[in-house]
Write a protein that holds these residues in place. Sequence first.
Motif, PDB file in Angstrom:
ATOM      1  N   THR A   1      91.290  74.153  62.126  1.00 52.47           N
ATOM      2  CA  THR A   1      91.421  73.984  61.571  1.00 52.47           C
ATOM      3  C   THR A   1      92.201  73.283  60.392  1.00 52.47           C
ATOM      4  OG1 THR A   1      93.203  76.694  62.639  1.00 52.47           O
ATOM      5  CG2 THR A   1      93.781  75.738  60.646  1.00 52.47           C
ATOM      6  N   ILE A   2      91.470  73.279  59.117  1.00 50.70           N
ATOM      7  CA  ILE A   2      91.760  72.129  58.325  1.00 50.70           C
ATOM      8  C   ILE A   2      92.742  71.928  57.601  1.00 50.70           C
ATOM      9  CG2 ILE A   2      91.153  70.335  57.086  1.00 50.70           C
ATOM     10  CD1 ILE A   2      87.836  71.730  57.893  1.00 50.70           C
ATOM     11  N   ARG A   3      93.974  71.910  56.912  1.00 49.87           N
ATOM     12  CA  ARG A   3      95.190  71.857  55.929  1.00 49.87           C
ATOM     13  C   ARG A   3      95.190  70.393  55.001  1.00 49.87           C
ATOM     14  NH1 ARG A   3      96.762  74.078  60.778  1.00 49.87           N
ATOM     15  NH2 ARG A   3      98.005  76.224  61.571  1.00 49.87           N
ATOM     16  N   THR A   4      96.147  70.975  53.841  1.00 54.41           N
ATOM     17  CA  THR A   4      96.089  69.588  53.202  1.00 54.41           C
ATOM     18  C   THR A   4      97.565  68.389  53.780  1.00 54.41           C
ATOM     19  OG1 THR A   4      97.680  71.348  52.329  1.00 54.41           O
ATOM     20  CG2 THR A   4      95.269  70.426  51.647  1.00 54.41           C
ATOM     21  N   ALA A   5      97.429  67.503  54.042  1.00 52.79           N
ATOM     22  CA  ALA A   5      98.548  66.529  54.798  1.00 52.79           C
ATOM     23  C   ALA A   5     100.032  67.143  53.972  1.00 52.79           C
ATOM     24  CB  ALA A   5      98.080  65.259  55.383  1.00 52.79           C
ATOM     25  N   ASP A   6     100.008  66.530  53.041  1.00 51.73           N
ATOM     26  CA  ASP A   6     101.144  67.055  52.025  1.00 51.73           C
ATOM     27  C   ASP A   6     101.392  68.599  52.409  1.00 51.73           C
ATOM     28  OD1 ASP A   6      99.260  68.098  50.826  1.00 51.73           O
ATOM     29  OD2 ASP A   6      99.590  67.120  48.597  1.00 51.73           O
ATOM     30  N   ASP A   7     100.990  69.194  52.648  1.00 49.82           N
ATOM     31  CA  ASP A   7     101.765  70.778  52.056  1.00 49.82           C
ATOM     32  C   ASP A   7     101.723  71.280  53.257  1.00 49.82           C
ATOM     33  OD1 ASP A   7      99.465  70.967  50.892  1.00 49.82           O
ATOM     34  OD2 ASP A   7     100.456  71.809  49.211  1.00 49.82           O
ATOM     35  N   GLY A   8     100.761  71.085  53.549  1.00 49.83           N
ATOM     36  CA  GLY A   8     100.216  71.773  54.955  1.00 49.83           C
ATOM     37  C   GLY A   8      99.390  73.388  54.379  1.00 49.83           C
TER      38      GLY A   8
ATOM     39  N   GLU B   1      93.161  63.924  48.630  1.00 50.33           N
ATOM     40  CA  GLU B   1      94.104  65.083  49.447  1.00 50.33           C
ATOM     41  C   GLU B   1      93.524  64.309  50.900  1.00 50.33           C
ATOM     42  OE1 GLU B   1      95.499  67.096  49.068  1.00 50.33           O
ATOM     43  OE2 GLU B   1      95.824  68.294  47.543  1.00 50.33           O
ATOM     44  N   ASP B   2      94.703  63.514  51.402  1.00 55.68           N
ATOM     45  CA  ASP B   2      94.346  63.268  52.642  1.00 55.68           C
ATOM     46  C   ASP B   2      94.432  64.591  53.554  1.00 55.68           C
ATOM     47  OD1 ASP B   2      94.598  60.710  52.239  1.00 55.68           O
ATOM     48  OD2 ASP B   2      96.776  60.723  52.510  1.00 55.68           O
ATOM     49  N   LEU B   3      93.933  65.085  54.980  1.00 60.74           N
ATOM     50  CA  LEU B   3      93.835  66.601  55.821  1.00 60.74           C
ATOM     51  C   LEU B   3      94.203  66.307  57.171  1.00 60.74           C
ATOM     52  CD1 LEU B   3      89.473  67.170  54.187  1.00 60.74           C
ATOM     53  CD2 LEU B   3      92.339  67.927  52.900  1.00 60.74           C
ATOM     54  N   GLU B   4      93.871  67.157  58.059  1.00 55.06           N
ATOM     55  CA  GLU B   4      94.625  67.030  58.792  1.00 55.06           C
ATOM     56  C   GLU B   4      93.974  68.412  59.725  1.00 55.06           C
ATOM     57  OE1 GLU B   4      98.930  68.295  59.519  1.00 55.06           O
ATOM     58  OE2 GLU B   4      99.933  66.267  59.907  1.00 55.06           O
ATOM     59  N   TYR B   5      92.639  67.192  60.578  1.00 52.36           N
ATOM     60  CA  TYR B   5      92.254  68.000  61.194  1.00 52.36           C
ATOM     61  C   TYR B   5      92.091  68.944  62.916  1.00 52.36           C
ATOM     62  CZ  TYR B   5      86.700  69.466  62.491  1.00 52.36           C
ATOM     63  OH  TYR B   5      85.652  70.458  62.394  1.00 52.36           O
ATOM     64  N   GLU B   6      92.485  69.941  62.839  1.00 56.45           N
ATOM     65  CA  GLU B   6      92.980  70.155  64.525  1.00 56.45           C
ATOM     66  C   GLU B   6      91.850  70.926  64.648  1.00 56.45           C
ATOM     67  OE1 GLU B   6      96.466  73.213  66.727  1.00 56.45           O
ATOM     68  OE2 GLU B   6      96.324  72.613  64.573  1.00 56.45           O
ATOM     69  N   TYR B   7      91.138  70.763  66.362  1.00 58.28           N
ATOM     70  CA  TYR B   7      90.126  71.380  66.830  1.00 58.28           C
ATOM     71  C   TYR B   7      90.410  71.485  68.232  1.00 58.28           C
ATOM     72  CZ  TYR B   7      90.065  66.577  69.074  1.00 58.28           C
ATOM     73  OH  TYR B   7      89.504  65.795  69.751  1.00 58.28           O
TER      74      TYR B   7
ATOM     75  N   ASP C   1      88.723  70.160  75.506  1.00 58.49           N
ATOM     76  CA  ASP C   1      90.085  68.665  74.721  1.00 58.49           C
ATOM     77  C   ASP C   1      89.783  69.667  73.740  1.00 58.49           C
ATOM     78  OD1 ASP C   1      89.641  67.354  77.211  1.00 58.49           O
ATOM     79  OD2 ASP C   1      88.421  65.985  76.314  1.00 58.49           O
ATOM     80  N   ALA C   2      91.386  69.280  73.074  1.00 59.52           N
ATOM     81  CA  ALA C   2      91.445  69.142  71.743  1.00 59.52           C
ATOM     82  C   ALA C   2      92.628  68.296  71.396  1.00 59.52           C
ATOM     83  CB  ALA C   2      92.534  70.898  71.960  1.00 59.52           C
ATOM     84  N   GLY C   3      92.666  67.874  69.734  1.00 57.49           N
ATOM     85  CA  GLY C   3      93.744  67.724  69.637  1.00 57.49           C
ATOM     86  C   GLY C   3      93.172  67.053  67.709  1.00 57.49           C
ATOM     87  N   THR C   4      94.427  67.043  66.984  1.00 58.29           N
ATOM     88  CA  THR C   4      94.332  66.651  65.732  1.00 58.29           C
ATOM     89  C   THR C   4      94.346  65.371  65.064  1.00 58.29           C
ATOM     90  OG1 THR C   4      96.109  68.534  65.432  1.00 58.29           O
ATOM     91  CG2 THR C   4      96.050  66.528  63.769  1.00 58.29           C
ATOM     92  N   VAL C   5      93.013  65.439  63.737  1.00 58.80           N
ATOM     93  CA  VAL C   5      92.568  63.881  63.087  1.00 58.80           C
ATOM     94  C   VAL C   5      92.717  63.628  62.108  1.00 58.80           C
ATOM     95  CG1 VAL C   5      90.658  62.682  62.795  1.00 58.80           C
ATOM     96  CG2 VAL C   5      90.385  64.086  64.119  1.00 58.80           C
ATOM     97  N   ASP C   6      94.042  62.776  61.882  1.00 51.37           N
ATOM     98  CA  ASP C   6      94.101  62.391  59.587  1.00 51.37           C
ATOM     99  C   ASP C   6      92.871  61.694  59.831  1.00 51.37           C
ATOM    100  OD1 ASP C   6      96.898  63.225  60.831  1.00 51.37           O
ATOM    101  OD2 ASP C   6      97.537  61.035  61.229  1.00 51.37           O
ATOM    102  N   VAL C   7      92.129  62.836  58.396  1.00 52.78           N
ATOM    103  CA  VAL C   7      91.234  62.654  58.050  1.00 52.78           C
ATOM    104  C   VAL C   7      91.875  62.002  56.355  1.00 52.78           C
ATOM    105  CG1 VAL C   7      89.094  63.268  56.835  1.00 52.78           C
ATOM    106  CG2 VAL C   7      90.351  64.414  58.936  1.00 52.78           C
ATOM    107  N   PRO C   8      91.708  60.452  55.802  1.00 52.45           N
ATOM    108  CA  PRO C   8      91.791  60.336  55.056  1.00 52.45           C
ATOM    109  C   PRO C   8      90.679  60.625  53.149  1.00 52.45           C
ATOM    110  CG  PRO C   8      90.469  58.491  55.807  1.00 52.45           C
ATOM    111  CD  PRO C   8      90.953  59.459  56.984  1.00 52.45           C
ATOM    112  N   ALA C   9      91.646  60.433  52.137  1.00 48.49           N
ATOM    113  CA  ALA C   9      90.814  61.122  51.029  1.00 48.49           C
ATOM    114  C   ALA C   9      89.083  60.808  50.937  1.00 48.49           C
ATOM    115  CB  ALA C   9      91.746  61.161  49.582  1.00 48.49           C
ATOM    116  N   THR C  10      89.606  58.815  51.429  1.00 48.04           N
ATOM    117  CA  THR C  10      87.883  58.496  51.412  1.00 48.04           C
ATOM    118  C   THR C  10      87.207  58.634  52.068  1.00 48.04           C
ATOM    119  OG1 THR C  10      88.862  56.855  52.467  1.00 48.04           O
ATOM    120  CG2 THR C  10      89.037  56.320  49.907  1.00 48.04           C
TER     121      THR C  10
END
Length: 312
Positions: free
Chosen positions: A41-48, A165-171, A98-107
């Motif tokens: 699931t991919i979410r925007t970092a600022d407002d989810g 947009e910075d993103l959060e990638y939960e996998y 395995d599972a985790g969440t990655v912070d993905v910067p806009a760049t």
Amino acid sequence: MSDQEQAETAADAEDADVEATDEEPETAGLGDGDFVRLAYTIRTADDGEVIDTTDEETAEEAAIDTDEYEFEPRIVTLGAGHVFPSVESALEGEEPGDAGTVDVPATDAFGEYDPEEVETVTADKIDDDDKYPGAQVQIDGRQGRLETIIGGRARVDFNHPLAGEDLEYEYEVLDVIDDREEQAAGMLSVYLQETPDVRIESVTETEETVTEDDDGEETTETEAVEKDVLYVTATQAMQMNQQWMFQKQQIAQDLMGRLDLDRVVVEEVIEGGGMGGLGGMMGGMGGAGDIEDALEDIDVDADEIAAELDEE
């Protein structure tokens, strides 16, 4: 060294061998070229805000149209650009479960927002049905969003909707895919947003090799060669898919390179309401059976035709 010391040394070595045998072999985990089934699931970092997910319940909660897409885990290929680079780095060495969440910067995602990508264009380049703020428009082959339209001028934002947009990638890593047909279907689903029916068959073909000896005399040798062929059933949606229409050669080359295939064959399937219209035509021609009989009586020699053309 005494006999007792030699015996103790041998016993220690034996114990070390037993301990090494009991240890579980180390696994390298995921790496470049591996095919992995992911739930994410991919979410925007600022407002989810959910922008993409493989979970139907999450999609429904986010008010994403669940009728248009299939929400199920996806097969991605590491090293093929199927996921963001930072996510791919996080997946390296991972194993099923395995599972985790990655912070993905806009760049690393869809790029920084560029004000210069907001341009003024003439309004006549926009379809009448799309002349309202927020409409997705196509201008000179570029995709954009209409901001304002006043008189004969329009402001269009050509940035990606998620630019800046910075993103959060939960996998979660579900499993590694080793079956080549599953791998092929997974790769195609990334390009097409649907999973077509595929099969891989090994076919035998005859290849000729011509060699020339020192006297200039040519010798032809015939050899039977096994070829691995991927057959893809083309759906109507696939044939209308713009990425497939413009990049099918590149997609096929990618499939052949990663799956060690010799050829990709796309099979068109036409379904529907029978042969009523053609039936009358066939009746006037004497029927399908007569056509088959007539075709069997035709003897066409391609070499003879070529010779006649050369003479002309």
